[in-house]
Design a protein around this motif. Structure first.
Motif, short mmCIF file in Angstrom:
data_model
loop_
_atom_site.label_atom_id
_atom_site.label_comp_id
_atom_site.label_asym_id
_atom_site.label_seq_id
_atom_site.Cartn_x
_atom_site.Cartn_y
_atom_site.Cartn_z
N ARG A 106 0.82 -1.27 0.08
CA ARG A 106 0.04 -0.05 -0.08
C ARG A 106 0.72 1.43 0.03
NH1 ARG A 106 -2.76 -0.89 4.09
NH2 ARG A 106 -1.45 0.37 5.62
N VAL A 107 1.74 1.18 0.91
CA VAL A 107 2.79 2.54 0.77
C VAL A 107 3.58 2.63 -0.23
CG1 VAL A 107 4.47 1.76 2.28
CG2 VAL A 107 3.85 4.04 2.60
N ILE A 108 4.02 1.59 -0.89
CA ILE A 108 4.94 1.73 -1.92
C ILE A 108 3.95 2.38 -3.43
CG2 ILE A 108 6.25 0.28 -3.66
CD1 ILE A 108 7.42 1.11 -1.11
N ARG A 109 2.93 1.58 -3.29
CA ARG A 109 1.93 2.22 -4.42
C ARG A 109 1.71 3.57 -4.32
NH1 ARG A 109 -0.33 -1.72 -7.36
NH2 ARG A 109 -0.59 -3.76 -6.97
N ALA A 110 1.56 4.19 -3.02
CA ALA A 110 1.11 5.77 -2.64
C ALA A 110 2.43 6.42 -3.29
CB ALA A 110 1.06 5.82 -1.30
N GLY A 111 3.60 5.65 -3.33
CA GLY A 111 4.73 6.61 -3.88
C GLY A 111 6.01 6.41 -3.07
N ALA A 112 6.01 5.64 -1.97
CA ALA A 112 7.16 5.56 -1.11
C ALA A 112 8.46 4.88 -1.86
CB ALA A 112 7.08 4.88 0.14
N ARG A 113 9.86 5.36 -1.67
CA ARG A 113 10.85 5.01 -2.61
C ARG A 113 11.63 3.41 -1.72
NH1 ARG A 113 12.03 5.12 -7.68
NH2 ARG A 113 14.24 4.88 -6.96
N GLY A 114 10.88 3.37 -0.61
CA GLY A 114 11.51 2.10 0.35
C GLY A 114 10.77 2.03 1.47
N TYR A 115 11.17 0.82 2.21
CA TYR A 115 10.24 0.20 3.17
C TYR A 115 11.39 -0.52 4.03
CZ TYR A 115 6.29 -1.41 5.78
OH TYR A 115 5.17 -1.81 6.78
N ILE A 116 11.41 -0.04 5.37
CA ILE A 116 12.50 -0.86 5.94
C ILE A 116 11.59 -0.91 7.51
CG2 ILE A 116 14.62 -0.26 4.80
CD1 ILE A 116 15.06 1.86 6.98
N ALA A 123 22.51 2.89 11.68
CA ALA A 123 23.37 2.85 10.58
C ALA A 123 22.50 2.43 9.25
CB ALA A 123 24.63 1.97 11.05
N GLU A 124 21.76 1.23 9.53
CA GLU A 124 21.10 0.62 8.48
C GLU A 124 19.95 1.89 8.06
OE1 GLU A 124 21.18 -4.00 9.35
OE2 GLU A 124 19.79 -2.73 10.34
N VAL A 125 19.41 2.59 8.87
CA VAL A 125 18.43 3.71 8.70
C VAL A 125 19.15 4.67 7.72
CG1 VAL A 125 16.61 5.29 9.12
CG2 VAL A 125 16.80 2.92 10.33
N SER A 126 20.33 4.99 8.26
CA SER A 126 21.03 6.13 7.60
C SER A 126 21.55 5.88 6.21
CB SER A 126 22.20 6.38 8.53
OG SER A 126 22.02 7.05 9.72
N ARG A 127 22.00 4.45 5.98
CA ARG A 127 22.24 4.27 4.69
C ARG A 127 20.90 4.14 3.78
NH1 ARG A 127 25.71 0.48 7.56
NH2 ARG A 127 24.29 -1.51 7.40
N ALA A 128 19.95 3.60 4.26
CA ALA A 128 18.61 3.71 3.69
C ALA A 128 18.28 5.19 3.37
CB ALA A 128 17.56 2.99 4.22
N VAL A 129 18.27 5.96 4.10
CA VAL A 129 17.98 7.53 3.97
C VAL A 129 18.99 7.97 2.70
CG1 VAL A 129 18.28 9.94 4.61
CG2 VAL A 129 17.11 8.08 6.18
N HIS A 130 20.38 7.67 2.69
CA HIS A 130 21.12 8.38 1.79
C HIS A 130 20.75 7.36 0.18
CE1 HIS A 130 23.91 11.00 3.65
NE2 HIS A 130 24.13 9.97 4.87
N ALA A 131 20.62 6.43 0.28
CA ALA A 131 20.17 5.67 -0.66
C ALA A 131 19.06 6.17 -1.61
CB ALA A 131 19.92 4.26 -0.59
N VAL A 132 17.60 6.41 -0.70
CA VAL A 132 16.40 6.90 -1.08
C VAL A 132 16.80 8.50 -1.57
CG1 VAL A 132 14.20 7.86 -0.31
CG2 VAL A 132 14.81 5.24 0.02
N ALA A 133 17.49 9.16 -0.91
CA ALA A 133 17.95 10.56 -1.41
C ALA A 133 18.58 10.75 -2.80
CB ALA A 133 18.67 11.18 -0.18
N GLY A 134 19.36 9.43 -2.94
CA GLY A 134 20.24 9.46 -4.21
C GLY A 134 19.27 8.79 -5.38
#
Length: 228
Positions: A106-116, A123-134
């Protein structure tokens, strides 16, 4: 050269979680605000125009009759659908305790670029944030399959599977499948009766041979080829 700071807004209805996440994020991430419900989140996103919004899937609506459906389960989806048109450069990363397929899809269909999931480390959330920002898509390894099942594997991906697998030794293929399924290095080592150092060596070889840069990409690669 120092990595450019990513501006992040945290959306979660538990203040203690917001505080903890803020403290655990990498210094290269600048938290520009927080919000606890749908209405406050949309207002804050439109006002601050963050690079990335890290938001829970289940949120209270805030004001009756305002943005969203008023149901907790639709909170994250409502935030994205309401805020995205007014913040076209902002990307959304879902961070939730839920690993239910319906929440992910549901949230991906709405437009989210990731789900963790909230079991992720700072550290994992930080890496995910940078990845999504990129511009990358990021999913916890155990959740990637839901997304691929819902949206379908890329056309032609399976045609090259055998050639790609031939690059890997039998042991590397075993390690690849376990890592792609979300196993931690320690769990892989126990499963295959090898040392963690050996696991790390195999993972590095797998990523190099398949020209991938992270375990998230490896999960997506394996899922697309029905190897999980």
């Amino acid at each position: 050269m120092a990595e450019e700071a990513v501006r992040v807004l945290i959306v979660d209805d538990h203040s203690i979680f917001r505080s903890g996440l803020r403290a655990d994020l990498d210094p290269s991430i600048e938290v520009v605000g927080e919000a606890a419900d749908v209405v406050a989140a949309v207002e804050a996103i439109v006002r601050t125009q963050p690079d990335v919004v890290v938001l829970d899937v289940h949120l209270p609506s805030g004001e009756a009759g305002a943005v969203g459906t008023g149901t907790d389960a639709a909170g994250g989806e409502a935030v994205i659908r309401a805020a995205a048109p007014a913040a076209p450069s902002t990307r959304f990363l879902a961070l939730s305790v839920s690993d239910a397929a319906e929440d992910v899809v549901r949230v991906i269909r709405a437009g989210a670029r990731g789900y963790i999931t909230k079991g992720s480390s700072g550290a994992e959330v930080s890496r995910a944030v940078h990845a999504v920002a990129g511009g990358d898509a990021v999913f916890s390894p155990r959740l990637a399959g839901f997304v691929l099942d819902a949206f379908g594997a890329a056309v032609g991906e399976t045609a090259t599977t055998n050639d790609e697998l031939d690059r890997l030794s039998a042991r590397e293929q075993e390690v690849m499948r376990l890592i792609a399924r979300g196993y931690a290095y320690k769990e892989v080592a126990a499963e295959l009766f090898i040392s963690m150092k050996t696991v790390e060596s195999h993972v590095s070889a797998v990523l190099r041979k398949l020209q991938l840069s992270s375990r998230y990409e490896l999960t997506a690669w394996a899922s697309a080829r029905r190897l999980l």
